[in-house]
Motif scaffolding. Structure first.
Motif, PDB file in Angstrom:
ATOM      1  N   CYS A  23       8.022 -71.000   8.781  1.00 22.69           N
ATOM      2  CA  CYS A  23       7.840 -71.868   9.795  1.00 22.69           C
ATOM      3  C   CYS A  23       8.669 -73.153   9.666  1.00 22.69           C
ATOM      4  N   LYS A  37       1.449 -65.510  11.929  1.00 27.61           N
ATOM      5  CA  LYS A  37       1.637 -66.266  13.241  1.00 27.61           C
ATOM      6  C   LYS A  37       0.352 -65.902  14.044  1.00 27.61           C
ATOM      7  N   TYR A  54       8.118 -71.406  14.807  1.00 27.83           N
ATOM      8  CA  TYR A  54       9.098 -70.369  14.316  1.00 27.83           C
ATOM      9  C   TYR A  54      10.429 -70.520  14.907  1.00 27.83           C
TER      10      TYR A  54
END
Length: 563
Positions: A23, A37, A54
């Motif tokens: 990220c 995520k 991201y």
């Protein structure tokens, strides 16, 4: 050997995360990221899940989204010009002989010839207006309209903090939304959807409802997207709304600590404001025969009345203000140029000072003000104008310090210091105090900021010479004492420091530096030892306020409180 399970395989992938898959927050902090995520483990552990973004697999980060939007705006400007004009970087020095625009200028004819049928027109057909408005909105956005009044109510007490110009259209729409049993977006005379989204965006900032805050990214994205669509539509009736929306988004990003993103958005606001000639406004005379154009050949149609002209003036100066606040907080180069170049010089009158002047007689507004030797030059200013002048003074000091850094002659630098010292002192004398006599009401925030920025300008002006010239040190000490006195008075009036703009933090930090230097000087001289306790008290008061403001403005990019 037994085959590896799917879980083992996934674990192996996570333990050897491919390059570029971490990220953005972990990349910035140089930390190992697990790539989870929507929020990775590091960001969860740090308690900052909102920072986890991201930039891979087709997922656009906020930075990329803004960069793409600005790129689209630039392409639109170039298309309106009819030529591929490359972006040029300006020499923003007030002392430069060769000023160039930050962005290409727009062709005035592209917007000036558009029909004038929808914006604040009493003859406009409500059905046409509603249809035009409704086309800008999506189904997803309509779902949030019921919380619009809550966001507006949270925003209104702080609208001056955002630098929104309350045009009649904005004021009427706000009242309708607050009073209506069923809020609606498709109403005659409503602001452009880009501005509505920007107002909602700021509402999420001030709103206590945590669920409402989750809508901020949507409002930001839609404000940018609607601005782009509005420019493509070539409807000049919404130009002010779109400029306001752009600068409100940039300002929101600025106070949120998004340095690069705010720079992009503020640059876009400056580009729009200057492309539409807001930096060179002049009230047309009653005898004008320009055939629907203003005397200074602005791309916009002539204003219908003085109120509309004043709205344009105020919108321009608030773009100017946000740009200069960005440079104050981040110590970077301004996006808005002002110099002798006819294309970039600022001749728009100060807010409230819009006397009729012929373009051939118009001087550069800031230059004319700084060169005036009259003690009356700042009399009668609005609080906004006083604040704008303080920002202009601070910017001129920054320009002079760049001359110092570039090896300017001592004679030229000392002359510049003397001239700016006079400008700043005259401005400071004209400012009202933070506590009017006999009043326990907190002053206009513009006055708090104007006094703080003016003191900051004086301290920065004499920073290079305070060690060798006693007069320069005295100027710094007087400026620091003014700020210390202000925070003591404001504290006694229960000022909510967390509600002040982050621009006040650099003002306090510069004061801390001066007080600490004076404390060090007095510590080395026994005859000045009696001053130490007072200086220590001043430092304690400053650090207390800084601790509060820094904790609530940690993302603004302003310097934290020193120990």
């Amino acid at each position: 050997m037994p085959p590896r399970s799917t879980a083992d395989a996934e674990g192996a992938v996570k333990s050897t995360l491919q390059r570029g898959k971490a990220c953005l927050a972990c990349r910035h902090r140089k930390m190992r990221c697990d790539g989870a995520k929507p929020v990775c483990g590091q960001c969860v552990n740090k308690g900052r899940p909102e920072d986890c973004e991201y930039d891979a697999g087709g997922i656009r980060s906020r930075t990329r989204m803004l960069m793409e939007s600005v790129a689209r705006l630039e392409r639109t400007v170039q298309q309106l010009e009819g030529a591929n004009v490359p972006r040029t970087e300006p020499d923003i020095s007030y002392f430069s002989e060769d000023m160039v625009p930050t962005y290409p200028m727009m062709d005035p004819g592209s917007f000036a010839t558009m029909p004038d049928h929808a914006y604040a027109s009493s003859s406009a057909s409500p059905s046409i207006v509603e249809q035009e408005q409704n086309l800008h909105w999506t189904v997803d956005e309509r779902q949030v309209i019921p919380i619009g009044p809550m966001l507006i109510s949270a925003f209104l007490p702080h609208s001056d903090q955002s630098f929104l110009t309350r045009t009649p259209q904005v004021g009427q729409w706000v009242q309708l939304q607050l009073q209506a049993a069923q809020p609606s977006i498709g109403v005659a005379g409503a602001p452009h959807p880009s501005l509505i989204n920007a107002i909602y965006l700021w509402g999420t900032h001030f709103c206590a409802d945590q669920e409402a805050k989750t809508w901020s990214d949507l409002f930001m994205a839609r404000a940018i997207e609607h601005t782009f669509k509005g420019l493509e539509a070539h409807n000049q009736n919404y130009v002010l709304d779109m400029i306001q929306a752009t600068v409100l988004v940039g300002h929101f990003l600025l106070i949120s600590g998004q340095k690069a993103e705010s720079s992009y958005q503020i640059a876009a606001a400056v580009s729009l404001a200057t492309s539409f000639g807001l930096h060179q406004l002049a009230m047309p005379s009653s005898s004008s025969t320009t055939g629907g154009r203003s005397e200074n050949n602005s791309p916009l149609r002539p204003p219908r009345n003085r109120e509309e002209f004043e709205n344009r003036v105020e919108v321009f100066w608030k773009v100017f203000a946000v740009d200069k606040i960005w440079t104050l907080i981040h110590s970077g180069a301004a996006h808005m140029a002002d110099g002798p170049n006819p294309l970039t010089r600022i001749t728009t009158p100060w807010p409230g000072r819009s006397g009729r002047r012929h373009p051939s007689q118009v001087e550069q507004t800031i230059k004319a003000w700084s060169l005036s030797q009259s003690d009356q030059t700042n009399q009668g200013d609005s609080t906004l104008t006083s604040f704008l002048k303080s920002l202009a003074a601070n910017d001129m000091v920054a320009q002079l310090m760049r001359i110092v850094d570039n090896g300017g002659s001592r004679e030229r630098v000392m002359t510049g210091i003397q001239e700016l010292d006079s400008v700043i002192r005259r401005l400071n004398i004209s400012l009202p105090g933070v506590q009017p006599q006999g009043s326990q009401t907190l002053p206009d925030r513009y006055i708090i900021y104007a006094r703080g920025v003016t003191a900051l300008a004086m301290i920065r002006l004499h920073a290079r010479t305070a060690g060798e010239i006693p007069r320069s040190r005295d100027r710094q000490i007087l400026a620091a004492k003014q700020t210390v006195s202000d925070i003591r008075i404001l504290s006694s009036m229960n000022c909510e420091w967390s509600q002040l703009h982050p621009l006040y933090i650099p003002c306090l930090m510069s004061t801390v530096d001066v007080v600490r230097q004076e404390h060090t000087r007095c510590s080395s001289r026994p005859e000045l030892a009696n001053s130490l306790s007072a200086l220590e008290g001043d430092l304690a008061a400053l650090r207390s306020v800084l601790a509060i403001m820094s904790s609530t403005s940690s993302g603004s990019g302003a310097a934290p409180a020193s120990s």
